[in-house]
Design a protein around this motif. Structure first.
Motif, mmCIF file in Angstrom:
data_model
loop_
_atom_site.group_PDB
_atom_site.id
_atom_site.type_symbol
_atom_site.label_atom_id
_atom_site.label_comp_id
_atom_site.label_asym_id
_atom_site.label_seq_id
_atom_site.Cartn_x
_atom_site.Cartn_y
_atom_site.Cartn_z
ATOM 1 N N SER A 80 0.810 -1.222 0.000
ATOM 2 C CA SER A 80 0.000 0.000 0.000
ATOM 3 C C SER A 80 0.840 1.268 0.000
ATOM 4 C CB SER A 80 -0.947 0.002 1.207
ATOM 5 O OG SER A 80 -0.223 0.047 2.419
ATOM 6 N N ASN A 81 2.151 1.145 0.210
ATOM 7 C CA ASN A 81 3.028 2.325 0.174
ATOM 8 C C ASN A 81 3.437 2.673 -1.255
ATOM 9 O OD1 ASN A 81 3.114 2.724 2.996
ATOM 10 N ND2 ASN A 81 4.644 1.106 3.203
ATOM 11 N N LEU A 82 2.574 2.374 -2.185
ATOM 12 C CA LEU A 82 2.875 2.607 -3.599
ATOM 13 C C LEU A 82 2.743 4.083 -3.963
ATOM 14 C CD1 LEU A 82 0.096 3.117 -5.524
ATOM 15 C CD2 LEU A 82 -0.354 0.809 -4.712
ATOM 16 N N THR A 83 3.470 4.465 -4.995
ATOM 17 C CA THR A 83 3.367 5.792 -5.589
ATOM 18 C C THR A 83 3.127 5.632 -7.083
ATOM 19 O OG1 THR A 83 4.890 6.767 -3.974
ATOM 20 C CG2 THR A 83 4.553 7.982 -6.022
ATOM 21 N N VAL A 84 2.055 6.240 -7.577
ATOM 22 C CA VAL A 84 1.794 6.226 -9.018
ATOM 23 C C VAL A 84 2.804 7.153 -9.684
ATOM 24 C CG1 VAL A 84 0.121 6.686 -10.842
ATOM 25 C CG2 VAL A 84 -0.655 5.758 -8.660
ATOM 26 N N THR A 85 3.567 6.624 -10.634
ATOM 27 C CA THR A 85 4.632 7.397 -11.274
ATOM 28 C C THR A 85 4.286 7.857 -12.681
ATOM 29 O OG1 THR A 85 5.680 5.342 -12.014
ATOM 30 C CG2 THR A 85 6.433 6.284 -9.907
ATOM 31 N N ASN A 86 3.327 7.184 -13.310
ATOM 32 C CA ASN A 86 2.981 7.571 -14.683
ATOM 33 C C ASN A 86 1.618 7.010 -15.053
ATOM 34 O OD1 ASN A 86 3.823 8.815 -17.275
ATOM 35 N ND2 ASN A 86 3.665 6.714 -18.037
ATOM 36 N N VAL A 87 0.883 7.787 -15.830
ATOM 37 C CA VAL A 87 -0.400 7.335 -16.368
ATOM 38 C C VAL A 87 -0.448 7.678 -17.851
ATOM 39 C CG1 VAL A 87 -2.911 7.640 -16.354
ATOM 40 C CG2 VAL A 87 -1.664 7.570 -14.191
ATOM 41 N N ARG A 88 -0.825 6.703 -18.649
ATOM 42 C CA ARG A 88 -1.125 6.918 -20.064
ATOM 43 C C ARG A 88 -2.559 6.479 -20.289
ATOM 44 N NH1 ARG A 88 3.256 3.979 -23.656
ATOM 45 N NH2 ARG A 88 2.095 5.081 -25.286
ATOM 46 N N SER A 89 -3.316 7.265 -21.016
ATOM 47 C CA SER A 89 -4.738 6.944 -21.175
ATOM 48 C C SER A 89 -5.223 7.239 -22.584
ATOM 49 C CB SER A 89 -5.570 7.753 -20.170
ATOM 50 O OG SER A 89 -5.498 9.145 -20.459
ATOM 51 N N ASP A 90 -6.213 6.489 -22.990
ATOM 52 C CA ASP A 90 -7.014 6.792 -24.174
ATOM 53 C C ASP A 90 -8.442 6.897 -23.670
ATOM 54 O OD1 ASP A 90 -8.543 6.832 -26.486
ATOM 55 O OD2 ASP A 90 -7.223 5.469 -27.577
ATOM 56 N N LEU A 91 -8.856 8.103 -23.374
ATOM 57 C CA LEU A 91 -10.142 8.305 -22.712
ATOM 58 C C LEU A 91 -11.318 7.991 -23.632
ATOM 59 C CD1 LEU A 91 -9.346 11.598 -20.747
ATOM 60 C CD2 LEU A 91 -9.299 9.236 -19.929
ATOM 61 N N ASP A 92 -11.091 8.026 -24.933
ATOM 62 C CA ASP A 92 -12.181 7.722 -25.857
ATOM 63 C C ASP A 92 -12.498 6.232 -25.892
ATOM 64 O OD1 ASP A 92 -12.564 10.385 -26.686
ATOM 65 O OD2 ASP A 92 -10.931 10.232 -28.146
ATOM 66 N N THR A 93 -11.494 5.416 -25.610
ATOM 67 C CA THR A 93 -11.701 3.962 -25.634
ATOM 68 C C THR A 93 -11.578 3.341 -24.242
ATOM 69 O OG1 THR A 93 -9.357 3.596 -26.146
ATOM 70 C CG2 THR A 93 -10.874 3.768 -28.013
ATOM 71 N N TYR A 94 -11.456 4.194 -23.218
ATOM 72 C CA TYR A 94 -11.420 3.743 -21.823
ATOM 73 C C TYR A 94 -10.268 2.749 -21.583
ATOM 74 C CZ TYR A 94 -16.064 5.803 -22.035
ATOM 75 O OH TYR A 94 -17.105 6.672 -22.232
ATOM 76 N N GLN A 95 -9.103 3.091 -22.083
ATOM 77 C CA GLN A 95 -7.906 2.286 -21.881
ATOM 78 C C GLN A 95 -6.887 3.070 -21.057
ATOM 79 O OE1 GLN A 95 -6.615 -0.361 -25.288
ATOM 80 N NE2 GLN A 95 -7.812 1.124 -26.456
ATOM 81 N N TYR A 96 -6.253 2.370 -20.117
ATOM 82 C CA TYR A 96 -5.329 3.025 -19.199
ATOM 83 C C TYR A 96 -4.108 2.138 -18.974
ATOM 84 C CZ TYR A 96 -9.556 5.686 -18.171
ATOM 85 O OH TYR A 96 -10.682 6.446 -18.287
ATOM 86 N N GLN A 97 -2.958 2.799 -18.882
ATOM 87 C CA GLN A 97 -1.732 2.121 -18.470
ATOM 88 C C GLN A 97 -1.154 2.897 -17.298
ATOM 89 O OE1 GLN A 97 1.294 0.416 -21.315
ATOM 90 N NE2 GLN A 97 2.567 2.016 -20.403
#
Length: 249
Positions: free
Chosen positions: A98-115
């Motif tokens: 749970s001590n995680l830190t999100v370092t990067n997000v890539r998204s395609d909001l039109d197709t609801y895809q996330y990395q």
């Protein structure tokens, strides 16, 4: 005359407030705007806000205690034939996730895809283990306690969702998820080996710490399946509770 201008501003405020307050914004979610050129940075901040509250517990999502993360069992197999080494680990408890830190997000909001990429400084784990076969010329059949320390954990998840309407709001359902991870430094060992076999315990610990990355590679397929199931369940609960408009509009 300035009165019509104030009237227009008032009307815009009413529309804005009625739109944004159509539902209660969850305290553990940061809202982002699709038109924002830095929307992925906003989603990263939203992910870190969610992680911060996850550590404390989010009763609305059924999360009262963030840790330990529980995994029922995983197994490894080294070598073929009747003397091939086999080990199973069960009742696994992991701490520090749970001590995680999100370092990067890539998204395609039109197709609801996330990395989403995140970093965990250190994870410790303990489990019961049972093994059989031959390991470095030693009969390695036995059981005992396993412990592990994993430092510099990098995780990347990809998921795709599908939208659907419920009473005018958009909700997502998880369609697909993939996960991969790497660990920079690993320390592992066994103790309390059955029958107090110190020779077996020393042989196992020597082999484990000499081949830690290779052993993790053997564990990975089974472990990834378990982690995907855990994360899928959490994300699906999240999607079922929160309308998509609370995340992005």
């Amino acid at each position: 005359m300035i009165y019509p201008i104030f009237k227009q501003v008032h009307l815009l405020l009413v529309v804005f407030v009625s739109t944004t307050l159509a539902f209660d914004q969850p305290y553990f979610v940061q809202h982002c705007y699709k038109a924002d050129p830095h929307v992925n940075e906003c989603l990263k901040d939203s992910g870190n806000l969610l992680a911060e509250y996850f550590r404390r517990g989010i009763p609305e999502l059924g999360v009262t205690e963030a840790e330990p993360i529980l995994i029922d069992d995983i197994g490894i197999s080294l070598g073929n034939g009747p003397d091939g080494y086999r080990a199973s680990f069960h009742n696994i408890e992991a701490y520090g996730v749970s001590n995680l830190t999100v370092t990067n997000v890539r998204s395609d909001l039109d197709t609801y895809q996330y990395q989403i990429s995140f970093y965990i400084p250190r994870i410790t784990a303990k489990a019961k283990y049972k093994s059989s076969g031959v390991l470095i010329l030693v009969k390695a059949s036995g059981s005992g306690d396993y412990w592990g320390e994993y430092e510099g954990v990098k995780v990347k998840i990809y998921f795709k969702a599908q939208p659907h309407k419920i009473q005018g709001d958009t909700y997502l359902s998880l369609e697909q998820m993939k996960l991969d991870f790497s660990v920079k430094n690993i320390k592992m060992g066994v103790e309390n080996v059955h029958d107090g076999n110190t020779v077996l315990q020393a042989a196992l610990n020597l082999f484990i710490n000499t081949n830690a990355q290779d052993l993790l590679k053997e564990m990975k397929p089974d472990l990834k399946k378990k982690l995907v199931a855990i994360m899928s369940n959490f994300i699906q609960n999240l999607f079922a509770y929160i309308p998509y408009e609370a995340w992005v509009s």
